[in-house]
Scaffold this motif. Sequence first.
Motif, PDB file in Angstrom:
ATOM      1  N   PRO A 127      34.502  48.012  42.459  1.00  0.00           N
ATOM      2  CA  PRO A 127      35.322  46.826  42.193  1.00  0.00           C
ATOM      3  C   PRO A 127      34.798  45.562  42.851  1.00  0.00           C
ATOM      4  O   PRO A 127      35.146  44.467  42.433  1.00  0.00           O
ATOM      5  CB  PRO A 127      36.697  47.200  42.758  1.00  0.00           C
ATOM      6  N   PHE A 152      34.365  40.579  36.929  1.00  0.00           N
ATOM      7  CA  PHE A 152      34.599  41.713  37.816  1.00  0.00           C
ATOM      8  C   PHE A 152      35.434  42.766  37.083  1.00  0.00           C
ATOM      9  O   PHE A 152      36.180  42.417  36.154  1.00  0.00           O
ATOM     10  CB  PHE A 152      35.322  41.252  39.078  1.00  0.00           C
ATOM     11  N   LEU A 207      36.803  40.420  49.764  1.00  0.00           N
ATOM     12  CA  LEU A 207      37.446  41.006  48.595  1.00  0.00           C
ATOM     13  C   LEU A 207      36.600  40.813  47.353  1.00  0.00           C
ATOM     14  O   LEU A 207      36.617  41.637  46.461  1.00  0.00           O
ATOM     15  CB  LEU A 207      38.818  40.369  48.387  1.00  0.00           C
ATOM     16  N   GLY A 208      35.848  39.725  47.287  1.00  0.00           N
ATOM     17  CA  GLY A 208      35.013  39.466  46.116  1.00  0.00           C
ATOM     18  C   GLY A 208      35.854  39.507  44.860  1.00  0.00           C
ATOM     19  O   GLY A 208      36.886  38.871  44.774  1.00  0.00           O
ATOM     20  N   GLY A 209      35.398  40.316  43.881  1.00  0.00           N
ATOM     21  CA  GLY A 209      36.077  40.401  42.602  1.00  0.00           C
ATOM     22  C   GLY A 209      37.476  40.975  42.696  1.00  0.00           C
ATOM     23  O   GLY A 209      38.298  40.764  41.821  1.00  0.00           O
ATOM     24  N   ARG A 210      37.755  41.706  43.777  1.00  0.00           N
ATOM     25  CA  ARG A 210      39.070  42.335  43.898  1.00  0.00           C
ATOM     26  C   ARG A 210      40.162  41.323  44.136  1.00  0.00           C
ATOM     27  O   ARG A 210      41.333  41.595  43.950  1.00  0.00           O
ATOM     28  CB  ARG A 210      39.049  43.354  45.047  1.00  0.00           C
ATOM     29  N   LEU A 212      40.729  38.742  42.498  1.00  0.00           N
ATOM     30  CA  LEU A 212      41.171  38.102  41.258  1.00  0.00           C
ATOM     31  C   LEU A 212      42.424  38.740  40.690  1.00  0.00           C
ATOM     32  O   LEU A 212      43.012  38.225  39.772  1.00  0.00           O
ATOM     33  CB  LEU A 212      40.050  38.181  40.214  1.00  0.00           C
ATOM     34  N   ARG A 213      42.771  39.885  41.221  1.00  0.00           N
ATOM     35  CA  ARG A 213      43.904  40.633  40.698  1.00  0.00           C
ATOM     36  C   ARG A 213      45.147  39.785  40.548  1.00  0.00           C
ATOM     37  O   ARG A 213      45.496  39.034  41.411  1.00  0.00           O
ATOM     38  CB  ARG A 213      44.212  41.786  41.652  1.00  0.00           C
TER      39      ARG A 213
END
Lengths: 255, 249
Positions: A90, A132, B243-246, B248-249
């Motif tokens: 992720p 992502f 967190l990077g892409g995480r 975006l949640r």
Amino acid sequence: MSARVQLEGLHKTFGVDGHAAPALSDVSLEVHAGELLCLLGPSGCGKSTLLNIVAGFLPPTRGRVLVDGAPVTGPGPERGVVFQEYVLFPWLTVAQNVEFGPRLQGAPAERCRAIAARYLHMVGLSEHAAKFPVQLSGGMKQRVAIARALANSPSIVLMDEPFGALDAQTREVLQEELSRIQRVEHKTIIFVTHSIREAVYLADRVVVLNRAPGRIKEIFTIKLPEARDRFAPEFTRYESEITRLVKEEVARVHE
Amino acid sequence: MIRTLALPAALLGWATVTYGNRALEVMNPALLPTPGEVAAVTVALARDGSLARDVLVSSGRIVAGFGLAAVAALALGLAVALYAPARLAVEPLVEFLRPIPPLAFLPMFLVWFGLGETSKVAFIAYTTFFPMFVAVTASLLRVDVMLLRAAASLGATRRDLLRRVVLPAALPGIVVALRLGFGLAIFVIVGAEFMGADAGLGNLIMEGRVFFNPAQIVMGALLLGVLGSLVNGLLVALERRALGGRALR
């Protein structure tokens, strides 16, 4: 590039001596190079266990797995795995996920990017390379997972109910894509499913497993043209023949 | 909008209550310092240089103690998460010491390390180590086994797994551990400096009590708040990156 897989007398028992539950019992099978083989059976028949043993995630209790003659002792890059729950990284973008394998092999960055671009194009996700995983639908995630597995140029691809979590339409689209990709790539694919339709659509051979303890009940060779028509009479014939066999099996369990 | 107005609104509330109290004398005005009085004390202490010294001394102690504890928590957390015998050896000791309020040990720290810097730094390090160690270990051990399988089937070695899967997967949890530890460091510095110090914000507050200067007490507390939220902002930014892409949640 594809390899031959031999399963020799595989037994798998879970739990400790007193309460041992056999999951696989004496499974022997040869998967030909370049063949798409479906493992079919009701839930609990040990088909995922079988795949996990071939992947090297689980050791068999007895017996062994040979890939081009060499025994499997653990996971390895020549056996790519596609999981039902996608299992993308992720924290990485779509492209970085696909590059993961080539990067581990130490390929130069330029080449990794090219490989990722090629496989993302193959699964129709070129425009989503910078996204992502959380930003993708289930079907898109599974396409990324397939691209990630193929980008590592494995000789064998193990797929554990890869389309099981998708809706019916997406499922059929992905089956068509996989079948199209396989006509280009000619990998040895072991594909676990409980969908008879899916198995008849994709497989060169369908191995039907018995439930508890898992053993091979019957092997069907699907002699249908490469681009298959789900509504052709021969397709339906295979479907009903296998359905009858599996029903017998399910009925026997419920007796 | 709400975010930018929250602090000015609180300031306005404080001013209303304290100036109102001065006019109406509901309680002794000396006990409720106004923003003006606090500002005056701040300016006075800033002029003679003692304010900068107190802030620097406290910050130095916090950074040193927290830094030591963070390094120890990361190193020991990794050892425990990756090497089962280490876990068996370390966990019982940690779980025995952890529930004891560190303040119970503060007098011992002063006896062992004296009234100088060492005792403060050691006390902060001791106190902040435990929550950070527990959180770091948990986030390392909780890495999804499926991610490890996926990486292993792509050819990852043990070292690759640690560097490319375990650490990135655990990173958000590790940053939360650091935030917890830092919050606690600010919490305990005051206690450590109360017990005996010649400088620092805790000392400044204690002086405010001894010489009955409520404005100075309030100023010390506010400065700790500013310090804490500055560093927390930094750590939150770090967390977002981790967190990077995480995120975006």
